[in-house]
Design a protein around this motif. Structure first.
Motif, PDB file in Angstrom:
ATOM      1  N   ALA A 148      56.470  52.889  66.508  1.00 13.69           N
ATOM      2  CA  ALA A 148      56.110  53.458  67.801  1.00 13.69           C
ATOM      3  C   ALA A 148      57.325  53.944  68.568  1.00 13.69           C
ATOM      4  CB  ALA A 148      55.351  52.433  68.611  1.00 13.69           C
ATOM      5  N   ALA A 149      58.441  54.147  67.861  1.00 13.85           N
ATOM      6  CA  ALA A 149      59.669  54.638  68.486  1.00 13.85           C
ATOM      7  C   ALA A 149      60.014  53.854  69.751  1.00 13.85           C
ATOM      8  CB  ALA A 149      59.550  56.131  68.793  1.00 13.85           C
ATOM      9  N   GLY A 150      59.897  52.527  69.661  1.00 13.91           N
ATOM     10  CA  GLY A 150      60.323  51.676  70.767  1.00 13.91           C
ATOM     11  C   GLY A 150      59.353  51.619  71.930  1.00 13.91           C
ATOM     12  N   LYS A 151      58.205  52.317  71.845  1.00 19.87           N
ATOM     13  CA  LYS A 151      57.308  52.365  72.988  1.00 19.87           C
ATOM     14  C   LYS A 151      56.090  51.459  72.817  1.00 19.87           C
ATOM     15  CE  LYS A 151      57.771  56.679  72.369  1.00 19.87           C
ATOM     16  NZ  LYS A 151      57.772  58.131  72.271  1.00 19.87           N
ATOM     17  N   GLY A 152      55.985  50.777  71.672  1.00 18.94           N
ATOM     18  CA  GLY A 152      54.773  50.026  71.375  1.00 18.94           C
ATOM     19  C   GLY A 152      54.807  48.568  71.777  1.00 18.94           C
ATOM     20  N   VAL A 153      55.725  48.184  72.692  1.00 22.09           N
ATOM     21  CA  VAL A 153      55.841  46.782  73.081  1.00 22.09           C
ATOM     22  C   VAL A 153      55.684  46.646  74.587  1.00 22.09           C
ATOM     23  CG1 VAL A 153      57.368  44.772  73.147  1.00 22.09           C
ATOM     24  CG2 VAL A 153      57.357  46.267  71.145  1.00 22.09           C
ATOM     25  N   VAL A 154      54.769  45.792  75.012  1.00 18.98           N
ATOM     26  CA  VAL A 154      54.617  45.524  76.441  1.00 18.98           C
ATOM     27  C   VAL A 154      54.861  44.041  76.679  1.00 18.98           C
ATOM     28  CG1 VAL A 154      53.015  45.520  78.397  1.00 18.98           C
ATOM     29  CG2 VAL A 154      52.991  47.424  76.767  1.00 18.98           C
ATOM     30  N   VAL A 155      55.913  43.742  77.444  1.00 14.43           N
ATOM     31  CA  VAL A 155      56.158  42.362  77.847  1.00 14.43           C
ATOM     32  C   VAL A 155      55.393  42.189  79.159  1.00 14.43           C
ATOM     33  CG1 VAL A 155      57.918  40.670  78.491  1.00 14.43           C
ATOM     34  CG2 VAL A 155      58.418  42.365  76.724  1.00 14.43           C
ATOM     35  N   ALA A 156      54.225  41.548  79.088  1.00 16.13           N
ATOM     36  CA  ALA A 156      53.323  41.497  80.248  1.00 16.13           C
ATOM     37  C   ALA A 156      53.608  40.261  81.086  1.00 16.13           C
ATOM     38  CB  ALA A 156      51.874  41.498  79.770  1.00 16.13           C
ATOM     39  N   MET A 157      53.953  40.508  82.357  1.00 10.31           N
ATOM     40  CA  MET A 157      54.220  39.397  83.265  1.00 10.31           C
ATOM     41  C   MET A 157      52.941  38.990  83.995  1.00 10.31           C
ATOM     42  SD  MET A 157      57.237  39.103  82.316  1.00 10.31           S
ATOM     43  CE  MET A 157      58.143  37.873  83.246  1.00 10.31           C
ATOM     44  N   SER A 158      51.918  39.869  83.974  1.00 11.22           N
ATOM     45  CA  SER A 158      50.636  39.531  84.609  1.00 11.22           C
ATOM     46  C   SER A 158      49.516  39.756  83.600  1.00 11.22           C
ATOM     47  CB  SER A 158      50.396  40.431  85.823  1.00 11.22           C
ATOM     48  OG  SER A 158      50.111  41.753  85.388  1.00 11.22           O
ATOM     49  N   ALA A 159      48.373  39.055  83.820  1.00 11.88           N
ATOM     50  CA  ALA A 159      47.226  39.192  82.917  1.00 11.88           C
ATOM     51  C   ALA A 159      46.706  40.629  82.932  1.00 11.88           C
ATOM     52  CB  ALA A 159      46.133  38.208  83.321  1.00 11.88           C
ATOM     53  N   ALA A 160      46.730  41.255  84.113  1.00 10.45           N
ATOM     54  CA  ALA A 160      46.223  42.626  84.207  1.00 10.45           C
ATOM     55  C   ALA A 160      47.016  43.557  83.287  1.00 10.45           C
ATOM     56  CB  ALA A 160      46.314  43.108  85.659  1.00 10.45           C
ATOM     57  N   GLU A 161      48.350  43.393  83.295  1.00 14.27           N
ATOM     58  CA  GLU A 161      49.211  44.210  82.430  1.00 14.27           C
ATOM     59  C   GLU A 161      48.876  43.988  80.955  1.00 14.27           C
ATOM     60  OE1 GLU A 161      53.844  44.594  82.873  1.00 14.27           O
ATOM     61  OE2 GLU A 161      53.123  42.926  84.096  1.00 14.27           O
ATOM     62  N   ALA A 162      48.634  42.731  80.607  1.00 12.85           N
ATOM     63  CA  ALA A 162      48.346  42.391  79.206  1.00 12.85           C
ATOM     64  C   ALA A 162      47.030  43.039  78.777  1.00 12.85           C
ATOM     65  CB  ALA A 162      48.288  40.878  79.029  1.00 12.85           C
ATOM     66  N   HIS A 163      46.010  42.930  79.624  1.00 16.01           N
ATOM     67  CA  HIS A 163      44.706  43.501  79.273  1.00 16.01           C
ATOM     68  C   HIS A 163      44.785  45.027  79.172  1.00 16.01           C
ATOM     69  CE1 HIS A 163      42.653  39.711  79.286  1.00 16.01           C
ATOM     70  NE2 HIS A 163      43.037  39.440  80.531  1.00 16.01           N
ATOM     71  N   GLU A 164      45.539  45.607  80.083  1.00 17.41           N
ATOM     72  CA  GLU A 164      45.691  47.065  80.077  1.00 17.41           C
ATOM     73  C   GLU A 164      46.391  47.529  78.779  1.00 17.41           C
ATOM     74  OE1 GLU A 164      48.224  50.245  82.664  1.00 17.41           O
ATOM     75  OE2 GLU A 164      47.628  48.399  83.708  1.00 17.41           O
ATOM     76  N   ALA A 165      47.404  46.758  78.364  1.00 24.61           N
ATOM     77  CA  ALA A 165      48.129  47.118  77.138  1.00 24.61           C
ATOM     78  C   ALA A 165      47.198  47.044  75.928  1.00 24.61           C
ATOM     79  CB  ALA A 165      49.328  46.184  76.948  1.00 24.61           C
ATOM     80  N   ILE A 166      46.360  46.030  75.882  1.00 26.19           N
ATOM     81  CA  ILE A 166      45.420  45.897  74.758  1.00 26.19           C
ATOM     82  C   ILE A 166      44.475  47.091  74.719  1.00 26.19           C
ATOM     83  CG2 ILE A 166      43.445  44.549  73.911  1.00 26.19           C
ATOM     84  CD1 ILE A 166      44.992  42.041  74.962  1.00 26.19           C
ATOM     85  N   ASP A 167      43.964  47.467  75.875  1.00 25.41           N
ATOM     86  CA  ASP A 167      43.046  48.609  75.911  1.00 25.41           C
ATOM     87  C   ASP A 167      43.761  49.884  75.477  1.00 25.41           C
ATOM     88  OD1 ASP A 167      40.791  47.229  76.588  1.00 25.41           O
ATOM     89  OD2 ASP A 167      41.106  47.413  78.756  1.00 25.41           O
ATOM     90  N   TRP A 168      44.992  50.045  75.943  1.00 23.01           N
ATOM     91  CA  TRP A 168      45.761  51.238  75.585  1.00 23.01           C
ATOM     92  C   TRP A 168      45.980  51.283  74.056  1.00 23.01           C
ATOM     93  CZ3 TRP A 168      50.840  51.844  73.584  1.00 23.01           C
ATOM     94  CH2 TRP A 168      51.309  53.172  73.602  1.00 23.01           C
ATOM     95  N   MET A 169      46.279  50.120  73.471  1.00 24.74           N
ATOM     96  CA  MET A 169      46.629  50.097  72.040  1.00 24.74           C
ATOM     97  C   MET A 169      45.405  50.083  71.123  1.00 24.74           C
ATOM     98  SD  MET A 169      49.881  47.528  72.071  1.00 24.74           S
ATOM     99  CE  MET A 169      51.174  47.750  73.280  1.00 24.74           C
ATOM    100  N   LEU A 170      44.300  49.467  71.577  1.00 28.42           N
ATOM    101  CA  LEU A 170      43.148  49.324  70.667  1.00 28.42           C
ATOM    102  C   LEU A 170      41.965  50.221  71.004  1.00 28.42           C
ATOM    103  CD1 LEU A 170      42.819  45.486  69.971  1.00 28.42           C
ATOM    104  CD2 LEU A 170      43.753  47.260  68.480  1.00 28.42           C
ATOM    105  N   VAL A 171      41.793  50.547  72.298  1.00 27.41           N
ATOM    106  CA  VAL A 171      40.582  51.265  72.684  1.00 27.41           C
ATOM    107  C   VAL A 171      40.869  52.731  72.958  1.00 27.41           C
ATOM    108  CG1 VAL A 171      38.632  51.300  74.291  1.00 27.41           C
ATOM    109  CG2 VAL A 171      39.732  49.116  73.728  1.00 27.41           C
ATOM    110  N   ASP A 172      41.907  52.949  73.762  1.00 28.81           N
ATOM    111  CA  ASP A 172      42.212  54.288  74.266  1.00 28.81           C
ATOM    112  C   ASP A 172      43.164  55.000  73.305  1.00 28.81           C
ATOM    113  OD1 ASP A 172      42.243  56.341  76.074  1.00 28.81           O
ATOM    114  OD2 ASP A 172      43.745  55.415  77.392  1.00 28.81           O
ATOM    115  N   THR A 173      42.866  54.951  71.997  1.00 36.72           N
ATOM    116  CA  THR A 173      43.864  55.369  71.004  1.00 36.72           C
ATOM    117  C   THR A 173      44.203  56.857  71.068  1.00 36.72           C
ATOM    118  OG1 THR A 173      42.022  55.398  69.462  1.00 36.72           O
ATOM    119  CG2 THR A 173      43.507  53.532  69.317  1.00 36.72           C
ATOM    120  N   ALA A 174      43.339  57.642  71.715  1.00 38.83           N
ATOM    121  CA  ALA A 174      43.618  59.078  71.814  1.00 38.83           C
ATOM    122  C   ALA A 174      44.871  59.345  72.647  1.00 38.83           C
ATOM    123  CB  ALA A 174      42.425  59.788  72.434  1.00 38.83           C
TER     124      ALA A 174
END
Ligand code: AMP
Ligand code: GLY
Length: 428
Positions: A148-174
């Motif tokens: 992912a050229a260094g862009k595929g990692v989210v260090v989530a400090m809040s639950a909202a950030e973590a959930h958003e990252a999951i959606d971005w990586m698994l659901v919103d793949t477009a």
């Protein structure tokens, strides 16, 4: 002899520069290279990127050794192809490169072989991934599997950030710019958050033996004080004081050696540069944050500036399987490199800005090029990370001053750089 470096970044400029210093090397080709490798009379750019055509070129030119810089051609099997054609090439096979190209492969491999790393779980089902975050809490780390050229990692400090990252990586793949999925489609790896100081620990491996390179530390965030988005790296220095002799020994015995032994035992011996991204905790225990199957960029620039041994000899031993006969010599000084990036980097780097004020090359002060190209006789920006001003000094502070002195003369519109490269080492 003739050598070929595959790639076009600052790492490849540094590799080519160092190879050209060997008395055994007459010609260094760089494919495709950049504006800096084009300007250097000792280096020759070759405008070929297709692997088959590169192998034809290597055969035709009787290239004695090919070195592959970036991960993408390695993960796509360039080494397998060159070897099948009887060409000497330094790098891991496609199967061995999975240590970097699949985070899920790397994590499962480390688990099988008892290599210290963060606890993890991997998911393709978004609901299961969300549930993992709910039961484990934050901080937590969410990673897209695949390069992912260094862009595929989210260090989530809040639950909202973590959930958003999951959606971005698994659901919103477009909307996933630049993420290359592995077989099976989108997958996330969720990891325990590790606390400590990071260092880049890179070895040269012939599949059985490993020789460690000088240690280094990268600065991944765009802005001073480690603020702003993650990048490929905004600067680096070598050595990294966090890697004490004790940490070094642990990294070799607990991480590098079991990794090489495990890869060999599984039928995919690792030949190439093996880069362990370490997190070193307060007790001096290193854990593996990630593996890369290549040299770091920009770590390579300061590391190679300190290498006193012949790089060509080293890589010939590495491709002969005789690294047990090698001992490397290093400059005792510190080397420090500061990246100048283009306007808009990392999201939308602008191209075409004219670059002026480059200082002359010297053994202890080099401006390595990355995103540069010659356009109608003018050097212009052509990518995100543009230059890396790299210099030696008797202390981190002096190396830092020397590197910034180089950089301060250089001009291009919209240039971005950090003012604090090396701050952790200076604070110690
Ligand atoms: P990676 O691409 O896996 O190296 O991750 C990029 C960056 O994210 C690393 O250099 C770390 O700064 C951070 N990171 C990744 N994994 C972890 C972890 N498990 N704990 C803390 N920070 C992490
Ligand atoms: N500078 C970090 C890397 O090359 O992965």
């Amino acid at each position: 002899m003739k050598t070929l470096v595959v790639g076009s970044g600052g790492r490849e400029h540094a590799l080519a520069w160092k190879l050209a210093m060997s008395p055994k090397v007459q010609t260094v080709f760089v494919a495709p290279g950049n504006g800096g490798t084009e300007a250097d009379p000792k280096l020759h750019n070759v405008p070929i990127t297709d692997f088959g055509a590169l192998a034809d070129f290597a055969q035709r030119e009787k290239i004695a050794l090919t070195v592959v810089g970036p991960e993408a051609p390695l993960a796509a099997g360039i080494v397998d192809l060159f070897r099948a054609r009887g060409l000497r090439v330094f790098g891991p096979t496609r199967a061995a490169a999975q240590l970097e190209s699949s985070k899920a492969f790397a994590k499962e491999f480390m688990q099988r072989h008892g290599i210290p790393t963060a606890k993890h779980a991997s998911y393709t089902d978004p609901a299961a991934a969300h549930a993992h975050v709910d039961s484990n809490g934050v901080p937590i780390v969410i990673k897209a599997d695949g390069l992912a050229a260094g862009k595929g990692v989210v260090v989530a400090m809040s639950a909202a950030e973590a959930h958003e990252a999951i959606d971005w990586m698994l659901v919103d793949t477009a909307n996933q710019l630049g993420v290359q999925h592995n077989a099976g489609g989108a997958r996330v790896v969720i990891e325990e958050f590790l606390v400590g100081e990071e260092a880049s620990f890179i070895v040269v491996s012939d599949g059985r033996h490993a020789v460690s390179l000088a240690t280094s530390q990268d600065h991944k965030r765009l802005l001073d004080h480690d603020q702003g988005p993650n990048t490929g790296g905004m600067g680096a220095y070598s050595p990294a004081p966090v890697v004490t002799p004790n940490v070094h020994a642990k990294a070799m015995h607990e991480i590098i050696q079991p990794t090489l032994a495990g890869m060999a035992a599984e039928g995919t011996p690792f030949t190439g540069f093996l880069y362990a991204g370490l997190m070193v905790d307060d007790h001096g225990q290193p854990r593996t944050v990630e593996f890369n199957c290549r040299l770091g960029d920009p770590e390579t620039q300061p590391i190679l500036m300190r290498l006193k041994s012949d790089l060509f000899d080293l890589l010939m031993h590495a491709t002969d399987g005789t690294l047990d006969q090698v001992e490397l010599k290093w400059d005792r000084r510190t080397a420090l490199g500061v990246v100048m990036a283009a306007h808009g980097y990392p999201l939308a780097p602008r191209k075409g800005d004219a670059i002026t004020g480059l200082p002359p090359d010297a053994d202890d002060a080099m401006v390595f090029h990355a995103g540069t190209t010659m356009q109608d006789g003018t050097l212009v920006t052509s990518g995100g990370r543009v230059l890396c001003a790299t210099a030696l000094g008797d202390s981190v502070k002096l190396a830092q001053q020397h590197a910034y002195d180089l950089l301060h003369g250089i001009r291009f519109d919209g240039a971005q750089y950090r003012r604090d490269i090396g701050f952790r080492a200076i604070k110690r």
